[in-house]
Design a protein around this motif. Structure first.
Motif, PDB file in Angstrom:
ATOM      1  N   UNK A   1       0.971  -1.096   0.394  1.00 53.54           N
ATOM      2  CA  UNK A   1      -0.140   0.399  -0.113  1.00 53.54           C
ATOM      3  C   UNK A   1       0.864   1.719   0.155  1.00 53.54           C
ATOM      4  N   UNK A   2       0.802   2.201  -0.880  1.00 54.29           N
ATOM      5  CA  UNK A   2       1.314   3.739  -0.914  1.00 54.29           C
ATOM      6  C   UNK A   2       0.827   4.685   0.107  1.00 54.29           C
ATOM      7  N   UNK A   3       1.643   5.197   0.826  1.00 54.63           N
ATOM      8  CA  UNK A   3       1.128   6.398   1.958  1.00 54.63           C
ATOM      9  C   UNK A   3       1.002   7.634   0.833  1.00 54.63           C
ATOM     10  N   UNK A   4       0.196   8.190   1.786  1.00 46.87           N
ATOM     11  CA  UNK A   4       0.744   9.217   1.448  1.00 46.87           C
ATOM     12  C   UNK A   4       0.396  10.237   2.216  1.00 46.87           C
ATOM     13  N   UNK A   5       0.691   9.789   4.063  1.00 42.96           N
ATOM     14  CA  UNK A   5       0.835  10.831   4.527  1.00 42.96           C
ATOM     15  C   UNK A   5       2.189  10.384   5.711  1.00 42.96           C
ATOM     16  N   UNK A   6       2.749  10.792   6.089  1.00 42.70           N
ATOM     17  CA  UNK A   6       3.992  10.430   7.370  1.00 42.70           C
ATOM     18  C   UNK A   6       3.536  11.392   8.446  1.00 42.70           C
ATOM     19  N   UNK A   7       3.567  10.851   9.616  1.00 42.67           N
ATOM     20  CA  UNK A   7       3.498  11.039  10.793  1.00 42.67           C
ATOM     21  C   UNK A   7       4.744  10.923  12.167  1.00 42.67           C
ATOM     22  N   UNK A   8       4.943  12.759  11.898  1.00 40.12           N
ATOM     23  CA  UNK A   8       6.754  12.602  13.605  1.00 40.12           C
ATOM     24  C   UNK A   8       6.286  13.203  13.852  1.00 40.12           C
ATOM     25  N   UNK A   9       6.136  12.836  15.498  1.00 44.00           N
ATOM     26  CA  UNK A   9       5.748  13.572  16.789  1.00 44.00           C
ATOM     27  C   UNK A   9       7.468  14.310  17.113  1.00 44.00           C
ATOM     28  N   UNK A  10       7.447  15.884  17.540  1.00 42.99           N
ATOM     29  CA  UNK A  10       8.559  16.057  17.797  1.00 42.99           C
ATOM     30  C   UNK A  10       8.239  16.380  19.421  1.00 42.99           C
ATOM     31  N   UNK A  11       9.628  17.373  19.862  1.00 38.25           N
ATOM     32  CA  UNK A  11       8.877  17.529  21.204  1.00 38.25           C
ATOM     33  C   UNK A  11       7.693  19.231  20.962  1.00 38.25           C
ATOM     34  N   UNK A  12       7.738  19.391  19.981  1.00 41.02           N
ATOM     35  CA  UNK A  12       6.903  20.469  19.773  1.00 41.02           C
ATOM     36  C   UNK A  12       4.973  20.207  18.855  1.00 41.02           C
ATOM     37  N   UNK A  13       5.205  18.955  19.219  1.00 39.22           N
ATOM     38  CA  UNK A  13       4.074  18.455  18.829  1.00 39.22           C
ATOM     39  C   UNK A  13       3.635  17.959  17.516  1.00 39.22           C
ATOM     40  N   UNK A  14       2.970  18.099  16.222  1.00 37.19           N
ATOM     41  CA  UNK A  14       3.422  16.995  15.251  1.00 37.19           C
ATOM     42  C   UNK A  14       3.827  17.282  13.876  1.00 37.19           C
ATOM     43  N   UNK A  15       4.319  16.837  13.184  1.00 41.09           N
ATOM     44  CA  UNK A  15       5.090  17.314  11.772  1.00 41.09           C
ATOM     45  C   UNK A  15       4.345  15.977  10.434  1.00 41.09           C
ATOM     46  N   UNK A  16       2.964  16.536   9.759  1.00 37.62           N
ATOM     47  CA  UNK A  16       2.670  15.256   8.858  1.00 37.62           C
ATOM     48  C   UNK A  16       3.436  16.737   7.947  1.00 37.62           C
ATOM     49  N   UNK A  17       4.307  15.125   7.224  1.00 39.75           N
ATOM     50  CA  UNK A  17       4.631  15.243   5.484  1.00 39.75           C
ATOM     51  C   UNK A  17       3.538  14.510   4.482  1.00 39.75           C
ATOM     52  N   UNK A  18       3.120  15.432   3.596  1.00 40.61           N
ATOM     53  CA  UNK A  18       2.278  15.482   2.949  1.00 40.61           C
ATOM     54  C   UNK A  18       2.460  14.675   1.515  1.00 40.61           C
ATOM     55  N   UNK A  19       2.232  14.098   0.417  1.00 42.06           N
ATOM     56  CA  UNK A  19       2.458  13.692  -0.534  1.00 42.06           C
ATOM     57  C   UNK A  19       2.258  14.463  -1.570  1.00 42.06           C
ATOM     58  N   UNK A  20       3.400  14.834  -2.444  1.00 48.59           N
ATOM     59  CA  UNK A  20       2.745  15.662  -3.849  1.00 48.59           C
ATOM     60  C   UNK A  20       2.558  15.764  -4.784  1.00 48.59           C
ATOM     61  N   UNK A  21       2.091  14.074  -5.168  1.00 48.43           N
ATOM     62  CA  UNK A  21       1.838  13.799  -6.484  1.00 48.43           C
ATOM     63  C   UNK A  21       0.011  12.583  -6.570  1.00 48.43           C
ATOM     64  N   UNK A  22       0.035  12.676  -5.470  1.00 48.30           N
ATOM     65  CA  UNK A  22      -1.465  11.697  -4.979  1.00 48.30           C
ATOM     66  C   UNK A  22      -2.398  13.148  -5.492  1.00 48.30           C
ATOM     67  N   UNK A  23      -3.436  12.677  -5.234  1.00 51.22           N
ATOM     68  CA  UNK A  23      -4.879  13.779  -5.420  1.00 51.22           C
ATOM     69  C   UNK A  23      -5.334  14.079  -4.454  1.00 51.22           C
ATOM     70  N   UNK A  24      -5.813  15.371  -4.308  1.00 48.79           N
ATOM     71  CA  UNK A  24      -6.199  16.282  -2.872  1.00 48.79           C
ATOM     72  C   UNK A  24      -7.283  15.258  -2.138  1.00 48.79           C
ATOM     73  N   UNK A  25      -7.860  14.499  -3.286  1.00 44.84           N
ATOM     74  CA  UNK A  25      -9.453  13.943  -2.282  1.00 44.84           C
ATOM     75  C   UNK A  25      -8.456  12.132  -1.978  1.00 44.84           C
ATOM     76  N   UNK A  26      -7.734  11.695  -2.372  1.00 43.02           N
ATOM     77  CA  UNK A  26      -6.870  10.767  -1.317  1.00 43.02           C
ATOM     78  C   UNK A  26      -6.382  11.410  -0.605  1.00 43.02           C
ATOM     79  N   UNK A  27      -5.551  12.601  -0.025  1.00 39.50           N
ATOM     80  CA  UNK A  27      -5.014  12.639   0.552  1.00 39.50           C
ATOM     81  C   UNK A  27      -5.430  12.633   2.210  1.00 39.50           C
ATOM     82  N   UNK A  28      -6.409  13.948   1.601  1.00 37.53           N
ATOM     83  CA  UNK A  28      -8.248  14.268   2.599  1.00 37.53           C
ATOM     84  C   UNK A  28      -8.373  13.095   3.270  1.00 37.53           C
ATOM     85  N   UNK A  29      -8.067  12.082   2.475  1.00 39.41           N
ATOM     86  CA  UNK A  29      -9.677  10.507   3.025  1.00 39.41           C
ATOM     87  C   UNK A  29      -7.787  10.297   4.116  1.00 39.41           C
ATOM     88  N   UNK A  30      -7.023  10.117   3.617  1.00 43.24           N
ATOM     89  CA  UNK A  30      -5.998   9.304   4.280  1.00 43.24           C
ATOM     90  C   UNK A  30      -5.523   9.791   5.710  1.00 43.24           C
TER      91      UNK A  30
END
Length: 227
Positions: free
Chosen positions: A5-34
């Motif tokens: 499975x291709x993952x479009x969102x990667x989440x990393x926790x930091x001491x200040x909160x969360x950083x979300x890396x969003x795939x820039x090649x998928x559709x916006x709809x797929x990004x929202x859903x994931x």
């Protein structure tokens, strides 16, 4: 063999909160859903935890204002999460134009006479003199290849790192950001023949030094230097 499975969102926790890396090649709809599915997991959303800031890194994707608001709304619905910032490698034409204006060097060859004002965005390279009563203003640095005997205001939008340099430094008034100096009122300041000088802010006051000191004072000022 089952495709991974291709993952479009990667989440990393930091001491200040969360950083979300969003795939820039998928559709916006797929990004929202994931994004919705991932942020619904219990490890990210807890009812009693304090507010957690989320930084979104969207890579080479350009988000419209409407898309930004949809993502912010989606994240706000996850109880204790809020969008702290959205970082993109892409800028609009207006942003690119503004960045170019703020960072470019504007070269002008003329004598600025009494009553004349030159005001530019970016750095100013003036090949000529600024006569008494003449004024030069720039959002960035000011370099005068001639006599500065009038007024100069560098960093006029608040840049306290800006400098003013001149072949002959004998101004009526210098201003950098909101710091004002009248060198003719300063004791014992005399131009050293054959030596360019520069003015900069030090401890909330404008100081004038030989130009040779500039590389030590402002090490990031390397725009004129070739590789």
């Amino acid at each position: 063999m089952k495709a991974q499975k291709q993952y479009y969102v990667t989440i990393k926790g930091t001491k200040d909160g969360l950083t979300l890396y969003l795939d820039d090649s998928c559709s916006f709809k797929d990004l929202e859903r994931e994004l919705d599915i991932l942020l619904s997991k219990r490890q990210y959303v807890q009812e009693d935890s304090p507010l957690i800031g989320v930084i979104l890194k969207v890579g080479n994707r350009y988000l419209t204002e409407q898309q930004e608001e949809r993502i912010k709304t989606l994240i706000r619905k996850k109880r204790n999460l809020f969008v702290q910032s959205i970082e993109s490698n892409v800028m609009t034409k207006e942003e690119a134009k503004r960045w170019k204006q703020e960072t470019e060097i504007v070269s002008i060859a003329k004598i600025v006479r009494s009553g004349q004002v030159i005001k530019i965005n970016g750095d100013l390279l003036l090949i000529g003199d600024v006569n008494p009563g003449g004024t030069v203003i720039a959002t960035g640095n000011i370099f005068v290849m001639g006599s500065l005997k009038g007024n100069a205001h560098a960093g006029f939008e608040g840049n306290r790192e800006a400098v003013i340099a001149a072949s002959i430094m004998a101004p009526l008034q210098l201003r950098i950001s909101n710091v004002l100096s009248r060198p003719q009122e300063e004791k014992h300041h005399q131009h050293v023949s054959g030596s360019m000088e520069c003015a900069y802010i030090d401890d909330d006051a404008i100081v004038i030094e030989r130009l040779q000191q500039l590389s030590h004072l402002r090490p990031n000022l390397t725009r004129f230097e070739g590789e």
